[in-house]
Design a protein around this motif. Sequence first.
Motif, mmCIF file in Angstrom:
data_model
loop_
_atom_site.group_PDB
_atom_site.id
_atom_site.type_symbol
_atom_site.label_atom_id
_atom_site.label_comp_id
_atom_site.label_asym_id
_atom_site.label_seq_id
_atom_site.Cartn_x
_atom_site.Cartn_y
_atom_site.Cartn_z
ATOM 1 N N ILE A 82 -23.261 -13.652 7.606
ATOM 2 C CA ILE A 82 -23.412 -12.232 7.286
ATOM 3 C C ILE A 82 -22.138 -11.484 7.654
ATOM 4 C CG2 ILE A 82 -24.694 -10.127 7.839
ATOM 5 C CD1 ILE A 82 -27.177 -11.983 8.276
ATOM 6 N N ILE A 83 -21.580 -11.806 8.808
ATOM 7 C CA ILE A 83 -20.322 -11.172 9.232
ATOM 8 C C ILE A 83 -19.211 -11.556 8.260
ATOM 9 C CG2 ILE A 83 -18.539 -11.190 11.029
ATOM 10 C CD1 ILE A 83 -22.078 -11.417 12.095
ATOM 11 N N ASP A 84 -19.159 -12.828 7.879
ATOM 12 C CA ASP A 84 -18.158 -13.293 6.912
ATOM 13 C C ASP A 84 -18.304 -12.564 5.574
ATOM 14 O OD1 ASP A 84 -17.172 -15.076 8.783
ATOM 15 O OD2 ASP A 84 -18.184 -16.817 7.919
ATOM 16 N N LEU A 85 -19.540 -12.403 5.119
ATOM 17 C CA LEU A 85 -19.801 -11.724 3.851
ATOM 18 C C LEU A 85 -19.286 -10.282 3.913
ATOM 19 C CD1 LEU A 85 -22.839 -11.807 1.609
ATOM 20 C CD2 LEU A 85 -22.188 -9.607 2.546
ATOM 21 N N ILE A 86 -19.632 -9.564 4.976
ATOM 22 C CA ILE A 86 -19.205 -8.169 5.119
ATOM 23 C C ILE A 86 -17.688 -8.082 5.156
ATOM 24 C CG2 ILE A 86 -19.177 -6.207 6.719
ATOM 25 C CD1 ILE A 86 -22.148 -6.980 7.383
ATOM 26 N N GLU A 137 -13.914 3.163 3.012
ATOM 27 C CA GLU A 137 -15.010 3.847 3.700
ATOM 28 C C GLU A 137 -14.962 3.575 5.194
ATOM 29 O OE1 GLU A 137 -17.193 6.138 2.754
ATOM 30 O OE2 GLU A 137 -16.229 6.083 0.788
ATOM 31 N N GLU A 138 -14.840 4.630 5.982
ATOM 32 C CA GLU A 138 -14.801 4.484 7.439
ATOM 33 C C GLU A 138 -16.163 4.079 7.999
ATOM 34 O OE1 GLU A 138 -13.351 8.258 8.732
ATOM 35 O OE2 GLU A 138 -11.309 7.827 8.059
ATOM 36 N N MET A 139 -17.244 4.495 7.331
ATOM 37 C CA MET A 139 -18.608 4.172 7.773
ATOM 38 C C MET A 139 -19.315 3.471 6.620
ATOM 39 S SD MET A 139 -20.660 4.772 10.408
ATOM 40 C CE MET A 139 -22.390 4.773 10.809
ATOM 41 N N GLN A 140 -19.593 2.188 6.821
ATOM 42 C CA GLN A 140 -20.251 1.382 5.793
ATOM 43 C C GLN A 140 -21.654 1.015 6.264
ATOM 44 O OE1 GLN A 140 -17.730 -2.025 5.071
ATOM 45 N NE2 GLN A 140 -15.907 -0.728 4.851
ATOM 46 N N PHE A 141 -22.617 1.130 5.370
ATOM 47 C CA PHE A 141 -24.007 0.807 5.661
ATOM 48 C C PHE A 141 -24.373 -0.441 4.863
ATOM 49 C CE2 PHE A 141 -23.287 5.213 6.409
ATOM 50 C CZ PHE A 141 -24.094 5.553 7.485
ATOM 51 N N TRP A 142 -24.586 -1.548 5.558
ATOM 52 C CA TRP A 142 -24.866 -2.837 4.929
ATOM 53 C C TRP A 142 -26.340 -3.197 5.098
ATOM 54 C CZ3 TRP A 142 -21.747 -5.828 1.988
ATOM 55 C CH2 TRP A 142 -20.397 -5.467 1.939
ATOM 56 N N THR A 143 -26.966 -3.612 4.004
ATOM 57 C CA THR A 143 -28.350 -4.072 4.031
ATOM 58 C C THR A 143 -28.414 -5.423 3.342
ATOM 59 O OG1 THR A 143 -29.144 -1.797 3.907
ATOM 60 C CG2 THR A 143 -30.734 -3.539 3.387
ATOM 61 N N THR A 193 -33.811 -15.985 -2.214
ATOM 62 C CA THR A 193 -32.532 -15.398 -2.555
ATOM 63 C C THR A 193 -32.434 -14.113 -1.740
ATOM 64 O OG1 THR A 193 -33.398 -14.093 -4.405
ATOM 65 C CG2 THR A 193 -32.598 -16.342 -4.901
ATOM 66 N N ALA A 194 -31.293 -13.472 -1.812
ATOM 67 C CA ALA A 194 -31.132 -12.201 -1.106
ATOM 68 C C ALA A 194 -30.113 -11.356 -1.849
ATOM 69 C CB ALA A 194 -30.676 -12.437 0.333
ATOM 70 N N THR A 195 -30.080 -10.101 -1.492
ATOM 71 C CA THR A 195 -29.092 -9.178 -2.020
ATOM 72 C C THR A 195 -28.440 -8.456 -0.843
ATOM 73 O OG1 THR A 195 -30.445 -8.836 -3.991
ATOM 74 C CG2 THR A 195 -28.675 -7.253 -3.595
ATOM 75 N N LYS A 229 -25.282 -10.890 -4.844
ATOM 76 C CA LYS A 229 -26.482 -11.731 -4.887
ATOM 77 C C LYS A 229 -26.199 -12.988 -4.072
ATOM 78 C CE LYS A 229 -30.271 -13.329 -7.166
ATOM 79 N NZ LYS A 229 -31.563 -12.790 -7.250
ATOM 80 N N ILE A 230 -27.149 -13.361 -3.231
ATOM 81 C CA ILE A 230 -27.043 -14.573 -2.425
ATOM 82 C C ILE A 230 -28.060 -15.553 -2.992
ATOM 83 C CG2 ILE A 230 -27.333 -15.516 -0.095
ATOM 84 C CD1 ILE A 230 -26.652 -12.378 0.650
#
Length: 123
Positions: free
Chosen positions: A41-45, A57-63, A71-73, A93-94
């Motif tokens: 997840i850290i690698d993906l971000i 973007e200084e503030m990113q919101f990851w879900t 699967t996941a998104t 898409k994961i």
Amino acid sequence: MSFTQSDLQQFTGTATWWRLPTGLLLTDGAKYVAENGGAWIIDLIESHQLNPKVKAEEMQFWTIRKHDDNTATATCTEGGKDGGEPVALTSQKILYTDLPVKEIRLYRVNDGEHVVLMLSTEY
């Protein structure tokens, strides 16, 4: 991979900052996710920081939302500036995940001096 939503809820701040070789700081909660099968997840971000629109973007919101078919998104928004609706910056898409929770939310904050990744409960 082994953690529950209840495990993640226990993180409401951080006692220690954990610096990765890239300079990214992880909070206790983000480190817990990484050490319990969620390093991807850290690698993906961080891989999405190559996208200029995301990096700006200084503030990113990851879900990351897991679907019933495993699967996941992963979606990044800018959070809804000035009270508006959040604007999606990127999505991925994961194809398969064994993520043990239906959803995990993280914030990536760049204050100009430090870049920190934290669970949403730690903000």
